[in-house]
Design a protein around this motif. Structure first.
Motif, PDB file in Angstrom:
ATOM      1  N   VAL A 163     -12.235  -7.628 -10.730  1.00  0.00           N
ATOM      2  CA  VAL A 163     -11.630  -7.877  -9.626  1.00  0.00           C
ATOM      3  C   VAL A 163     -12.263  -8.502  -8.600  1.00  0.00           C
ATOM      4  O   VAL A 163     -13.309  -7.959  -8.170  1.00  0.00           O
ATOM      5  CB  VAL A 163     -10.623  -6.546  -8.921  1.00  0.00           C
ATOM      6  CG1 VAL A 163     -10.104  -6.959  -7.806  1.00  0.00           C
ATOM      7  CG2 VAL A 163      -9.992  -5.934 -10.219  1.00  0.00           C
ATOM      8  N   GLU A 220      -9.398  -0.172  -7.459  1.00  0.00           N
ATOM      9  CA  GLU A 220      -9.402  -1.411  -8.122  1.00  0.00           C
ATOM     10  C   GLU A 220     -10.301  -2.584  -7.401  1.00  0.00           C
ATOM     11  O   GLU A 220     -10.722  -3.556  -7.963  1.00  0.00           O
ATOM     12  CB  GLU A 220      -8.130  -1.829  -8.250  1.00  0.00           C
ATOM     13  CG  GLU A 220      -7.231  -1.106  -9.158  1.00  0.00           C
ATOM     14  CD  GLU A 220      -6.758   0.122  -8.729  1.00  0.00           C
ATOM     15  OE1 GLU A 220      -6.675   0.075  -7.561  1.00  0.00           O
ATOM     16  OE2 GLU A 220      -6.233   0.783  -9.739  1.00  0.00           O
ATOM     17  N   ALA A 221     -10.565  -2.288  -6.102  1.00  0.00           N
ATOM     18  CA  ALA A 221     -11.359  -3.350  -5.251  1.00  0.00           C
ATOM     19  C   ALA A 221     -12.695  -3.319  -5.818  1.00  0.00           C
ATOM     20  O   ALA A 221     -13.488  -4.410  -5.725  1.00  0.00           O
ATOM     21  CB  ALA A 221     -11.321  -2.709  -3.822  1.00  0.00           C
ATOM     22  N   CYS A 265     -11.519 -10.780  -4.423  1.00  0.00           N
ATOM     23  CA  CYS A 265     -10.478 -10.961  -3.582  1.00  0.00           C
ATOM     24  C   CYS A 265     -10.791 -12.036  -2.543  1.00  0.00           C
ATOM     25  O   CYS A 265     -11.773 -12.395  -2.617  1.00  0.00           O
ATOM     26  CB  CYS A 265     -10.296  -9.337  -2.571  1.00  0.00           C
ATOM     27  SG  CYS A 265     -11.524  -9.276  -1.295  1.00  0.00           S
ATOM     28  N   VAL A 312      -7.233 -11.191  -5.930  1.00  0.00           N
ATOM     29  CA  VAL A 312      -6.216 -10.585  -5.068  1.00  0.00           C
ATOM     30  C   VAL A 312      -6.215 -11.276  -3.636  1.00  0.00           C
ATOM     31  O   VAL A 312      -7.521 -11.551  -3.029  1.00  0.00           O
ATOM     32  CB  VAL A 312      -6.239  -8.973  -5.039  1.00  0.00           C
ATOM     33  CG1 VAL A 312      -5.152  -8.292  -4.283  1.00  0.00           C
ATOM     34  CG2 VAL A 312      -6.558  -8.389  -6.424  1.00  0.00           C
ATOM     35  N   SER A 332      -1.987  -1.122  -6.529  1.00  0.00           N
ATOM     36  CA  SER A 332      -2.982  -0.286  -7.769  1.00  0.00           C
ATOM     37  C   SER A 332      -1.923  -0.270  -9.004  1.00  0.00           C
ATOM     38  O   SER A 332      -2.593  -0.535 -10.101  1.00  0.00           O
ATOM     39  CB  SER A 332      -3.161   1.162  -7.351  1.00  0.00           C
ATOM     40  OG  SER A 332      -4.127   1.203  -6.582  1.00  0.00           O
ATOM     41  N   TRP A 389      -7.391  -2.235   1.591  1.00  0.00           N
ATOM     42  CA  TRP A 389      -7.577  -2.818   0.356  1.00  0.00           C
ATOM     43  C   TRP A 389      -8.914  -2.358  -0.409  1.00  0.00           C
ATOM     44  O   TRP A 389      -9.195  -1.900  -1.319  1.00  0.00           O
ATOM     45  CB  TRP A 389      -7.782  -4.163   0.334  1.00  0.00           C
ATOM     46  CG  TRP A 389      -8.414  -5.119  -0.647  1.00  0.00           C
ATOM     47  CD1 TRP A 389      -9.644  -5.640  -0.513  1.00  0.00           C
ATOM     48  CD2 TRP A 389      -8.228  -5.162  -1.992  1.00  0.00           C
ATOM     49  NE1 TRP A 389     -10.137  -6.153  -1.677  1.00  0.00           N
ATOM     50  CE2 TRP A 389      -9.376  -5.746  -2.656  1.00  0.00           C
ATOM     51  CE3 TRP A 389      -7.002  -4.539  -2.735  1.00  0.00           C
ATOM     52  CZ2 TRP A 389      -9.151  -6.097  -4.279  1.00  0.00           C
ATOM     53  CZ3 TRP A 389      -6.767  -4.760  -4.242  1.00  0.00           C
ATOM     54  CH2 TRP A 389      -8.190  -5.565  -4.913  1.00  0.00           C
ATOM     55  N   TYR A 390     -10.032  -2.306   0.660  1.00  0.00           N
ATOM     56  CA  TYR A 390     -11.170  -1.714   0.368  1.00  0.00           C
ATOM     57  C   TYR A 390     -11.232  -0.485  -0.003  1.00  0.00           C
ATOM     58  O   TYR A 390     -12.467  -0.152  -0.746  1.00  0.00           O
ATOM     59  CB  TYR A 390     -12.197  -2.216   1.511  1.00  0.00           C
ATOM     60  CG  TYR A 390     -12.287  -3.732   1.746  1.00  0.00           C
ATOM     61  CD1 TYR A 390     -12.987  -4.543   1.284  1.00  0.00           C
ATOM     62  CD2 TYR A 390     -11.465  -4.094   2.740  1.00  0.00           C
ATOM     63  CE1 TYR A 390     -12.702  -6.118   1.243  1.00  0.00           C
ATOM     64  CE2 TYR A 390     -11.213  -5.477   3.204  1.00  0.00           C
ATOM     65  CZ  TYR A 390     -11.904  -6.422   2.322  1.00  0.00           C
ATOM     66  OH  TYR A 390     -12.046  -7.846   2.477  1.00  0.00           O
ATOM     67  N   HIS A 423       0.838  -1.180  -0.095  1.00  0.00           N
ATOM     68  CA  HIS A 423      -0.082  -0.033  -0.004  1.00  0.00           C
ATOM     69  C   HIS A 423       0.962   1.262  -0.001  1.00  0.00           C
ATOM     70  O   HIS A 423       0.414   2.318  -0.067  1.00  0.00           O
ATOM     71  CB  HIS A 423      -0.858   0.110   1.242  1.00  0.00           C
ATOM     72  CG  HIS A 423      -2.153  -1.118   1.064  1.00  0.00           C
ATOM     73  ND1 HIS A 423      -3.062  -1.089   0.162  1.00  0.00           N
ATOM     74  CD2 HIS A 423      -2.326  -2.251   1.601  1.00  0.00           C
ATOM     75  CE1 HIS A 423      -3.886  -2.047   0.241  1.00  0.00           C
ATOM     76  NE2 HIS A 423      -3.410  -2.787   1.077  1.00  0.00           N
ATOM     77  N   ASP A 436      -6.202  -6.308   6.589  1.00  0.00           N
ATOM     78  CA  ASP A 436      -6.134  -5.304   5.483  1.00  0.00           C
ATOM     79  C   ASP A 436      -7.200  -4.653   5.194  1.00  0.00           C
ATOM     80  O   ASP A 436      -8.078  -4.872   4.703  1.00  0.00           O
ATOM     81  CB  ASP A 436      -5.479  -5.770   4.226  1.00  0.00           C
ATOM     82  CG  ASP A 436      -5.121  -4.787   3.191  1.00  0.00           C
ATOM     83  OD1 ASP A 436      -5.344  -3.551   3.458  1.00  0.00           O
ATOM     84  OD2 ASP A 436      -4.529  -5.226   2.247  1.00  0.00           O
ATOM     85  N   VAL A 442      -5.516 -10.957   0.035  1.00  0.00           N
ATOM     86  CA  VAL A 442      -5.128  -9.871   0.798  1.00  0.00           C
ATOM     87  C   VAL A 442      -5.245 -10.309   2.220  1.00  0.00           C
ATOM     88  O   VAL A 442      -5.644 -11.408   2.573  1.00  0.00           O
ATOM     89  CB  VAL A 442      -5.957  -8.518   0.921  1.00  0.00           C
ATOM     90  CG1 VAL A 442      -6.096  -8.008  -0.641  1.00  0.00           C
ATOM     91  CG2 VAL A 442      -7.341  -8.825   1.004  1.00  0.00           C
TER      92      VAL A 442
END
Ligand code: CTP
Ligand code: MG
Length: 235
Positions: free
Chosen positions: A75, A69-70, A77, A55, A38, A64-65, A28, A61, A57
């Motif tokens: 995408v 891109e989340a 996760c 992804v 990203s 991430w949210y 990050h 984390d 994670v």
């Protein structure tokens, strides 16, 4: 182009970045104002022939949210594991409802934010007719030394035919899942997908990639990554 098999990317991003250090997890960390993860995802999402990206994670984390891109349509996760290969295996498991055994899986480290689109294309072309799969890699260019227990040069190793393994690494879903599961079951530590596939007696293809597809490992790699990204005209 008509394709019978689909393509998926898996991004292990559940590491702790211990060698990198700092308050913010490595993946990050901002590079030119944008999180490393990203950048890594952007390179994969720009390739429209990739049907989806999974992804892995960390369960802790929360950042991430908050990444754009989340929420991207291609995408998904999942929660990663205690090692990189466990994170990849969990991402493959999360793809099980979508991916077929013959589909291609491209595993790409979140810690490699400088993947060029041309390299991704070269990998996809290089594996197209390959029975095993392949990886982006770079021929070793430095003279290689083995150290002794006093931190001195004990030996100069032959460099011919020695390559550094990069990512993405591309294998068929069924083969990769089997290879990783065997390594995990036998508690055999592997740091990339190719070594798991090699353990089955198979020989992944080496596809020459760019040397600027660096892995950000320690603090000093950060500036280099920013300089590489800054120089990109297609970013
Ligand atoms: N990774 C992962 N799950 C783990 C460990 C690593 O998904 N349990 C991911 C990292 O997030 C990174 C990639 O694997 O994108 C390559 O790992 P590395 O560069 O070693 O990152 P870290 O493991 O985070 O760093 P360190 O080894 O210094 O702690
Ligand atoms: Mg690590």
């Amino acid at each position: 182009m008509s394709r019978t098999e689909r393509r998926w990317a898996v991004v292990p991003a559940a590491g702790r970045g211990e060698r990198f250090g700092g308050r913010i997890p490595k993946q990050h960390t901002l590079l030119l104002g944008r999180p490393m993860l990203s950048w890594a995802l952007q390179a994969l999402l720009a390739e429209k022939s990739i049907d989806g990206v999974m992804v892995a994670v960390s369960a802790r984390d929360r950042r991430w949210y908050g990444l754009p891109e989340a929420g991207h349509a291609r995408v998904g996760c999942c929660i990663g594991g205690a090692t990189r290969s466990e994170s990849v295996a969990l991402a493959l498991q999360a793809l099980a409802p979508l991916a077929g055994g013959h589909d291609w899986i491209l595993v790409h480290d979140a810690a490699r934010p400088c993947l060029a689109r041309s390299d991704l294309k070269r990998l996809l072309t290089g594996i197209r007719a390959d029975a095993v799969g392949g990886i982006l890699a770079q021929p070793a260019s430095d003279t290689l030394k083995r150290e002794d227990d006093e931190g001195r040069c004990a030996e100069t190793l032959p460099r011919e035919g020695v390559w550094r393994a990069l990512t993405p690494q591309a294998f068929r879903y069924g083969l990769l899942l089997r290879a990783l599961r065997i390594c995990l079951d036998r508690e055999r530590a592997v740091t990339d997908e190719a070594s798991a596939v090699e353990a089955l007696g198979l020989r992944p293809r080496l596809i020459r990639g760019r040397s600027d597809n660096i892995k950000v490992t320690s603090r000093e790699d950060r500036q280099l990554a920013e300089a590489i990204l800054q120089a990109r005209t297609d970013r």
